[in-house]
Every structure is written in C-alpha cells, then in structure tokens.
Design a protein around this motif. Structure first.
Motif, short mmCIF file in Angstrom:
data_model
loop_
_atom_site.label_atom_id
_atom_site.label_comp_id
_atom_site.label_asym_id
_atom_site.label_seq_id
_atom_site.Cartn_x
_atom_site.Cartn_y
_atom_site.Cartn_z
N TYR A 155 0.98 -1.14 0.13
CA TYR A 155 0.25 0.49 -0.11
C TYR A 155 0.20 1.38 0.12
O TYR A 155 0.37 2.19 -0.12
N LYS A 156 1.87 0.87 0.45
CA LYS A 156 2.89 2.14 0.60
C LYS A 156 3.34 2.82 -0.86
O LYS A 156 3.27 4.08 -1.54
N TYR A 157 3.20 2.11 -2.04
CA TYR A 157 3.49 2.37 -3.30
C TYR A 157 3.18 1.81 -4.10
O TYR A 157 3.67 2.37 -5.56
N CYS A 158 1.94 1.45 -3.95
CA CYS A 158 0.66 1.16 -4.90
C CYS A 158 -0.28 1.83 -4.65
O CYS A 158 -1.42 1.99 -4.39
N PRO A 159 -0.95 2.23 -5.37
CA PRO A 159 -1.13 3.74 -5.36
C PRO A 159 -3.15 3.65 -5.96
O PRO A 159 -3.77 4.08 -4.91
N SER A 160 -3.06 2.85 -6.69
CA SER A 160 -4.53 1.86 -7.30
C SER A 160 -4.92 1.14 -6.82
O SER A 160 -4.74 -0.04 -6.78
N LYS A 161 -6.25 1.09 -6.07
CA LYS A 161 -6.93 0.39 -5.36
C LYS A 161 -6.99 -0.62 -6.88
O LYS A 161 -7.57 -1.76 -6.55
N ILE B 152 -5.41 -3.55 -8.26
CA ILE B 152 -4.88 -4.66 -7.44
C ILE B 152 -4.86 -6.16 -8.32
O ILE B 152 -6.52 -6.26 -8.36
N GLY B 153 -4.70 -6.92 -8.55
CA GLY B 153 -4.94 -8.21 -8.42
C GLY B 153 -5.13 -9.50 -8.10
O GLY B 153 -5.86 -9.31 -7.01
N LEU B 154 -5.09 -10.83 -8.48
CA LEU B 154 -5.04 -11.83 -7.94
C LEU B 154 -4.14 -11.73 -6.93
O LEU B 154 -2.86 -11.50 -6.96
N ASP B 155 -5.26 -12.62 -6.11
CA ASP B 155 -4.27 -13.29 -4.87
C ASP B 155 -2.89 -14.48 -4.98
O ASP B 155 -3.14 -15.00 -6.28
N MET B 156 -1.72 -13.43 -4.70
CA MET B 156 -0.67 -14.86 -5.38
C MET B 156 -0.94 -16.35 -4.73
O MET B 156 -1.64 -16.34 -3.61
N THR B 157 -0.36 -18.00 -5.16
CA THR B 157 -0.93 -18.89 -4.46
C THR B 157 0.25 -19.19 -4.40
O THR B 157 1.92 -18.83 -4.79
N ARG B 158 1.27 -21.02 -3.90
CA ARG B 158 1.68 -21.31 -2.98
C ARG B 158 2.40 -21.06 -1.51
O ARG B 158 1.89 -20.22 -1.51
N ASN B 159 3.70 -20.70 -2.35
CA ASN B 159 4.91 -20.04 -1.50
C ASN B 159 4.18 -18.41 -1.44
O ASN B 159 4.88 -17.48 -0.26
N TYR B 160 3.82 -18.12 -2.21
CA TYR B 160 3.30 -16.46 -2.31
C TYR B 160 1.75 -16.47 -1.16
O TYR B 160 1.54 -15.23 -1.31
N GLU B 161 0.63 -17.27 -0.92
CA GLU B 161 -0.34 -17.98 -0.61
C GLU B 161 -0.63 -16.35 0.15
O GLU B 161 0.10 -15.72 1.51
N GLY B 162 -1.90 -15.17 -0.28
CA GLY B 162 -1.88 -14.29 0.70
C GLY B 162 -1.88 -12.98 0.48
O GLY B 162 -1.98 -12.38 1.03
N GLN B 163 -0.76 -13.04 -0.29
CA GLN B 163 -0.53 -12.01 -1.13
C GLN B 163 -1.12 -11.41 -2.22
O GLN B 163 -1.43 -12.47 -2.80
N GLN B 164 -0.90 -10.66 -2.35
CA GLN B 164 -1.73 -9.56 -3.32
C GLN B 164 -0.74 -9.01 -4.07
O GLN B 164 0.08 -8.81 -3.70
N ALA B 165 -1.12 -8.98 -5.63
CA ALA B 165 0.42 -8.67 -6.64
C ALA B 165 -0.89 -6.99 -7.50
O ALA B 165 -1.76 -7.41 -6.71
N HIS C 152 -6.52 -5.47 -16.22
CA HIS C 152 -7.64 -5.10 -15.80
C HIS C 152 -7.83 -3.48 -14.49
O HIS C 152 -6.37 -4.03 -14.19
N GLY C 153 -8.07 -3.18 -14.71
CA GLY C 153 -8.71 -2.17 -14.33
C GLY C 153 -9.46 -1.06 -14.35
O GLY C 153 -10.30 -1.66 -15.41
N THR C 154 -10.13 0.17 -14.32
CA THR C 154 -10.85 0.97 -14.87
C THR C 154 -10.33 1.66 -16.20
O THR C 154 -9.12 1.55 -16.79
N HIS C 155 -11.16 1.72 -16.90
CA HIS C 155 -10.96 2.06 -18.83
C HIS C 155 -10.00 3.27 -19.08
O HIS C 155 -9.61 2.99 -19.77
N GLN C 156 -10.47 4.42 -17.75
CA GLN C 156 -9.18 5.16 -18.72
C GLN C 156 -7.50 4.62 -18.08
O GLN C 156 -6.63 4.34 -19.00
#
Length: 292
Positions: free
Chosen positions: A212-218, A221-234, A267-271
């Motif tokens: 959240y400190k350097y990813c400004p647009s909600k 935010i993509g899919l949740d990561m899986t396997r060893n990164y389970e629970g992390q968002q991309a 995927h995100g807003t049209h603009q």
C-alpha cells in the motif's frame, strides 16, 4: 510477431466502446469475448456465444480493419458452469464454431473452476475436453489452454503433462508469464523453455507484490498469489516496471521465430487500461520485433 489486445481488459464493454480504443492504440488483433457482443434475445450467459449477434460483430470488426486472433471461452472461470459437463462441452464446441465463423485459428479456455487444486488430474478434465478436441480437429481450430495461478495449470510441469496426454495438433497452450509468477514459478527462462514447442499465443503484462505504501490505485490490485506466496496480493504495472523480465522474454520469442500474437492483458478502470495498454503497445513496438 503481432501486437494484440485481450478485449477483457475493457471488461464486458461493447465493441462500440472498445474498437475506437484499439484504433487509437494502433492495435489490429483482438481477443474476442462473448461479453463484448450484443445479445439476440435473452442471453444464456455473458460468456456464451449462443444468442449473440455474431454477424453484427463481424461487420463492426471488418469495418474497423480488426482481426480476431483469439475467441475466448470463459466458462472454466465460472464454478456453476463447470458443474454441468454436458453444458460445458456444448458451450465450448459453440465457441470453436464461432472461431471458425470469424476465421480465427484459436480458442483460449481455462480449467480454474472445474477444480481449484494444484496437483494435475488428467482424468478429472478428460470428460470436458475429449469431444471439443475432436470438433476442433474437424474444423481446423486449435484449443489453447491458459495457465492460471490457482488451478492445475499453475506450474509448467502440469501444463506439459496435459499437453502430452491429449497429444493433439489442435490442443496447445497460451503462455502467460505473469500467471506463472503469481503461482511462484520462474516464468522465463524455465517455464518458457519447457513449453516452447507448444506455445501458440502469448498474454503479456507485468506485476509486483502489492504494498500500500507505493501502489496507489486500488483498482489495479490483481489476483491473490498462490503456493509459496499464499495470501499476498499482486499489483498490475506497465511492462517496463514490474518483476518480470519481459525484455529477455521478448528477445527469446524473436530468437526462436515465434510468429504469433502477443496480447496485452490487464484489468482496471477503462482509463487506466487505455493508458497502460497504450504505453505497453509502445514498449512492444520499440523492441523492433513486431509487425505493424
């Protein structure tokens, strides 16, 4: 190679809205989704090509000088649709026939919601694929299985097992490096080198782990990561800005004589999607590897 655009980037928007954006970006190859098409009467499902105005879509695309490089089949991304094997097969065969109608060589399909597990189970998916593969062989269309981070295609070893098991010239794969990364694999060079003979189409995007400190647009935010990164968002970023070595990957595609379409997908807003895809199309052109 050619530059393409997955129209799901402008999710569920009609062709009237999407075609002008493609033309502004100078993109002439598109991945079509049924959700981009007008309905004829009561729709059966947004991803079904039954009761969709194919003739109008063909006229719109032809008038704009756009070519359908992929016809997308989304039922594998809908749990309820995956519970009825007979309907799944019927819809996939209709998608193959739709690809033929658009003179499109490929249909992308998924198995995410057939079952969400990481260990490959060939017998589980066999009933979904055997009849559609025969129809694809009959019509000269090739089914491309897309790797997803949360299902049995999460690693290249599993993908290779499926491809070798069904062993058809009309059953190959789409390669999505970011999706392999999301499942904690090395997309390039490891997964690429393993699957290279089977790759007929490429989805390209870039990612980083969300902070959240350097990813400004909600909305990015993509899919949740899986396997060893389970629970992390991309977090979705431009091709030049993320963790993936897209420069090396594109050089390898060029070196190995890949002559298909590399489609921008995000995927995100049209603009946001217009801005990101425009920048990414320019990034691809700057490599000198792509035809205009």
């Amino acid at each position: 190679m050619k530059i393409g655009l997955n129209l799901d980037a402008f999710r569920d928007e009609p062709l009237e809205s999407v075609i002008p954006e493609c033309l502004k970006m100078g993109i002439k190859n598109v991945e079509l989704w049924a959700s981009n098409l007008d309905n004829l009467g009561e729709p059966t499902h947004k991803w079904s090509y039954f009761n969709k105005d194919l003739a109008k879509a063909k006229e719109q695309l032809d008038d704009a000088g756009l070519k359908v490089c992929i016809t997308s089949f989304g039922f594998g991304l809908d749990y309820k649709c995956c519970q009825n094997v007979e309907r799944f097969k019927k819809e996939l065969i209709k998608t193959i026939e739709t690809a033929k109608y658009f003179d499109c060589p490929y249909v992308i399909h998924h198995i995410r919601d057939i079952v969400r597990k990481y260990n490959a189970d060939v017998e589980l998916v066999r009933p979904y694929w055997e009849e559609p593969i025969k129809k694809a062989e009959e019509l000269g269309v090739t089914l491309l299985l897309e790797n997803e981070p949360m299902d049995m295609t999460c690693c290249p070893e599993n993908m290779l097992l499926f491809l070798k098991t069904f062993d058809s010239p009309n059953f190959k794969c789409n390669f999505d490096a970011a999706n392999y990364y999301l499942a904690c694999n090395e997309p390039f060079p490891y997964a690429y080198e393993m699957l290279k003979p089977y790759i007929k189409h490429v989805h390209i995007k870039n990612m980083m782990r969300y902070n959240y400190k350097y990813c400004p647009s909600k909305t990015l935010i993509g899919l949740d990561m899986t396997r060893n990164y389970e629970g992390q968002q991309a977090y979705r970023v431009r091709l030049a800005d993320g963790v993936l070595n897209n420069e090396g990957f594109l050089k390898a595609l060029h070196r190995d004589g890949f002559d298909g379409v590399v489609s921008l997908e995000n995927h995100g807003t049209h603009q946001e999607m217009f801005d990101m895809c425009s920048a990414d199309a320019d990034y691809l052109r700057a490599t000198g590897f792509f035809e205009e």
